[in-house]
Design a protein around this motif. Structure first.
Motif, mmCIF file in Angstrom:
data_model
loop_
_atom_site.group_PDB
_atom_site.id
_atom_site.type_symbol
_atom_site.label_atom_id
_atom_site.label_comp_id
_atom_site.label_asym_id
_atom_site.label_seq_id
_atom_site.Cartn_x
_atom_site.Cartn_y
_atom_site.Cartn_z
ATOM 1 N N ASN A 10 -25.608 -39.826 6.460
ATOM 2 C CA ASN A 10 -26.684 -39.025 7.020
ATOM 3 C C ASN A 10 -26.186 -38.258 8.252
ATOM 4 N N ILE A 11 -25.318 -37.295 8.005
ATOM 5 C CA ILE A 11 -24.741 -36.497 9.083
ATOM 6 C C ILE A 11 -25.101 -35.025 8.866
ATOM 7 N N LYS A 12 -25.760 -34.443 9.843
ATOM 8 C CA LYS A 12 -26.099 -33.028 9.773
ATOM 9 C C LYS A 12 -25.058 -32.214 10.542
ATOM 10 N N ILE A 13 -24.681 -31.109 9.972
ATOM 11 C CA ILE A 13 -23.754 -30.211 10.642
ATOM 12 C C ILE A 13 -24.448 -28.860 10.792
ATOM 13 N N PHE A 14 -24.620 -28.416 12.028
ATOM 14 C CA PHE A 14 -25.300 -27.162 12.307
ATOM 15 C C PHE A 14 -24.277 -26.076 12.615
ATOM 16 N N PHE A 15 -24.484 -24.909 12.043
ATOM 17 C CA PHE A 15 -23.569 -23.791 12.242
ATOM 18 C C PHE A 15 -24.231 -22.717 13.097
ATOM 19 N N PRO A 16 -23.653 -22.389 14.237
ATOM 20 C CA PRO A 16 -24.238 -21.322 15.055
ATOM 21 C C PRO A 16 -24.017 -19.959 14.415
ATOM 22 N N LYS A 17 -24.984 -19.073 14.607
ATOM 23 C CA LYS A 17 -24.828 -17.693 14.160
ATOM 24 C C LYS A 17 -24.143 -16.917 15.275
ATOM 25 N N LYS A 18 -22.973 -16.366 14.955
ATOM 26 C CA LYS A 18 -22.211 -15.653 15.974
ATOM 27 C C LYS A 18 -22.043 -14.182 15.590
ATOM 28 N N ASP A 19 -23.116 -13.607 15.053
ATOM 29 C CA ASP A 19 -23.048 -12.211 14.623
ATOM 30 C C ASP A 19 -22.853 -11.275 15.809
ATOM 31 N N ASN A 20 -23.456 -11.632 16.936
ATOM 32 C CA ASN A 20 -23.332 -10.813 18.136
ATOM 33 C C ASN A 20 -23.622 -11.694 19.350
ATOM 34 N N ILE A 21 -23.541 -11.105 20.527
ATOM 35 C CA ILE A 21 -23.697 -11.866 21.755
ATOM 36 C C ILE A 21 -25.116 -12.421 21.899
ATOM 37 N N ILE A 22 -26.107 -11.685 21.344
ATOM 38 C CA ILE A 22 -27.502 -12.134 21.444
ATOM 39 C C ILE A 22 -27.723 -13.396 20.614
ATOM 40 N N SER A 23 -27.214 -13.388 19.361
ATOM 41 C CA SER A 23 -27.384 -14.559 18.501
ATOM 42 C C SER A 23 -26.629 -15.767 19.047
ATOM 43 N N LEU A 24 -25.467 -15.521 19.646
ATOM 44 C CA LEU A 24 -24.692 -16.617 20.226
ATOM 45 C C LEU A 24 -25.421 -17.207 21.432
ATOM 46 N N PHE A 25 -25.998 -16.339 22.271
ATOM 47 C CA PHE A 25 -26.752 -16.796 23.444
ATOM 48 C C PHE A 25 -27.977 -17.602 23.004
ATOM 49 N N TYR A 26 -28.652 -17.120 21.956
ATOM 50 C CA TYR A 26 -29.822 -17.833 21.433
ATOM 51 C C TYR A 26 -29.442 -19.224 20.961
ATOM 52 N N HIS A 27 -28.298 -19.318 20.313
ATOM 53 C CA HIS A 27 -27.842 -20.628 19.836
ATOM 54 C C HIS A 27 -27.605 -21.567 21.014
ATOM 55 N N LEU A 28 -27.022 -21.054 22.081
ATOM 56 C CA LEU A 28 -26.718 -21.896 23.240
ATOM 57 C C LEU A 28 -27.989 -22.435 23.888
ATOM 58 N N ILE A 29 -28.980 -21.564 24.054
ATOM 59 C CA ILE A 29 -30.201 -22.019 24.729
ATOM 60 C C ILE A 29 -31.065 -22.894 23.820
ATOM 61 N N SER A 30 -30.744 -22.898 22.511
ATOM 62 C CA SER A 30 -31.501 -23.749 21.586
ATOM 63 C C SER A 30 -30.937 -25.163 21.508
ATOM 64 N N ILE A 31 -29.772 -25.383 22.113
ATOM 65 C CA ILE A 31 -29.137 -26.699 22.063
ATOM 66 C C ILE A 31 -30.025 -27.797 22.645
ATOM 67 N N PRO A 32 -30.671 -27.608 23.814
ATOM 68 C CA PRO A 32 -31.549 -28.677 24.336
ATOM 69 C C PRO A 32 -32.650 -29.074 23.363
ATOM 70 N N ASN A 33 -33.298 -28.090 22.709
ATOM 71 C CA ASN A 33 -34.346 -28.405 21.730
ATOM 72 C C ASN A 33 -33.784 -29.145 20.534
ATOM 73 N N LEU A 34 -32.572 -28.765 20.120
ATOM 74 C CA LEU A 34 -31.923 -29.421 18.995
ATOM 75 C C LEU A 34 -31.623 -30.886 19.323
ATOM 76 N N LEU A 35 -31.146 -31.132 20.521
ATOM 77 C CA LEU A 35 -30.857 -32.503 20.948
ATOM 78 C C LEU A 35 -32.129 -33.337 21.014
ATOM 79 N N LYS A 36 -33.198 -32.718 21.505
ATOM 80 C CA LYS A 36 -34.479 -33.420 21.612
ATOM 81 C C LYS A 36 -35.038 -33.743 20.238
ATOM 82 N N LYS A 37 -34.889 -32.830 19.294
ATOM 83 C CA LYS A 37 -35.427 -33.015 17.949
ATOM 84 C C LYS A 37 -34.620 -34.036 17.149
ATOM 85 N N GLU A 38 -33.311 -33.946 17.192
ATOM 86 C CA GLU A 38 -32.456 -34.795 16.359
ATOM 87 C C GLU A 38 -32.224 -36.180 16.964
ATOM 88 N N LYS A 39 -32.303 -36.278 18.293
ATOM 89 C CA LYS A 39 -32.093 -37.560 18.983
ATOM 90 C C LYS A 39 -30.798 -38.261 18.540
#
Length: 272
Positions: A10-39
């Motif tokens: 039961n291992i999830k692997i998440f792939f960031p979208k690195k199409d441009n600087i905006i999508s990469l920045f969005y991925h970075l700021i979503s990390i706290p929510n991801l950690l909170k959700k996945e625990k």
């Protein structure tokens, strides 16, 4: 982000979208929510940028254990190099963010220790390779086929490799060299436009797209590596696991992988 489950685990692997600087920045700021959700019970950061960014976010928003992986040689560090600040922050953060730092070579550990990384938390775990029970095909005795598996990047030093074979062709004529790797077609375009390589153009093969390297290694007589810098090069271990002799420059922990020392070049200089 897309994810998949590793079979039977039961291992999830998440792939960031690195199409441009905006999508990469969005991925970075979503990390706290991801950690909170996945625990997660543990966060493992892979490579220096992830150690700094992923490690920092995890440290700030959770209280779980953090493991860093460092697989670079450390030779890339320099004041005018793009990774300068990444290495600086990685060294500083190493004293309070990770619980453990895993290196894949002693060379890398020693090099990063010179950069003042926290050595007390550091351990070396070498890369592992599967045993390949294969029967090597009978090769053409009159022709030697060389292989180089490496993405197209200045650190892989393809220019020295091609120059070396240009000189080699003056004394040995019956050979071929196949280059396999991501973006290798860019090197092919440069190679074909360079008039000095005209005499060996029909002996160099470029393959950017490949499905299964398991079927590639047994086709050749030697694998060759000319990188400027490596930590613990996987391609050397992989080629040896297929019974394919590996020729390599003396980088990283290559000496711990190739026991026949005549197969290790002292430097990357092309000798006439």
């Amino acid at each position: 982000s897309n994810y998949y489950f590793k079979r039977k685990k039961n291992i999830k692997i998440f792939f960031p979208k690195k199409d441009n600087i905006i999508s990469l920045f969005y991925h970075l700021i979503s990390i706290p929510n991801l950690l909170k959700k996945e625990k997660p019970n543990l966060v493992v950061c892979w490579m220096s940028h992830a150690n700094v960014l992923g490690g920092l976010f995890t440290f700030l928003f959770t209280k779980i254990n953090i493991i860093w992986n460092i697989r670079s040689s450390g030779d890339e560090f320099g004041f005018f190099k793009k990774n300068f600040f990444t290495y600086i922050f990685q060294t500083i953060f190493s004293y309070f963010i990770p619980n453990q730092i895993i290196f894949n070579s002693k060379y890398s550990l020693n090099k990063h220790s010179e950069l003042m990384i926290n050595k007390k938390k550091s351990v070396v775990i070498y890369n592992g390779f599967k045993q390949n029970n294969i029967t090597l095909k009978k090769k053409n005795k009159n022709k030697v086929n060389y292989l180089c598996v490496a993405r197209y990047h200045p650190i892989k030093n393809h220019s020295a490799l091609l120059d070396a074979f240009l000189e080699f062709d003056k004394v040995k004529k019956n050979w071929s060299l196949t280059l396999i790797g991501r973006n290798i077609n860019k090197l092919e375009n440069i190679f074909l436009k360079n008039k000095k390589f005209r005499s060996i153009q029909n002996k160099i093969i470029f393959k950017e797209k490949f499905k299964n390297l398991d079927k590639e290694y047994p086709k050749y007589d030697f694998h060759i590596l000319t990188s400027i810098s490596e930590s613990f090069p996987n391609v050397v271990g992989e080629s040896i696991s297929y019974g394919l002799p590996a020729l390599s420059v003396n980088v990283g922990d290559v000496k711990k992988m190739i026991f026949y020392k005549k197969f290790i070049f002292k430097d990357n200089k092309v000798k006439n």
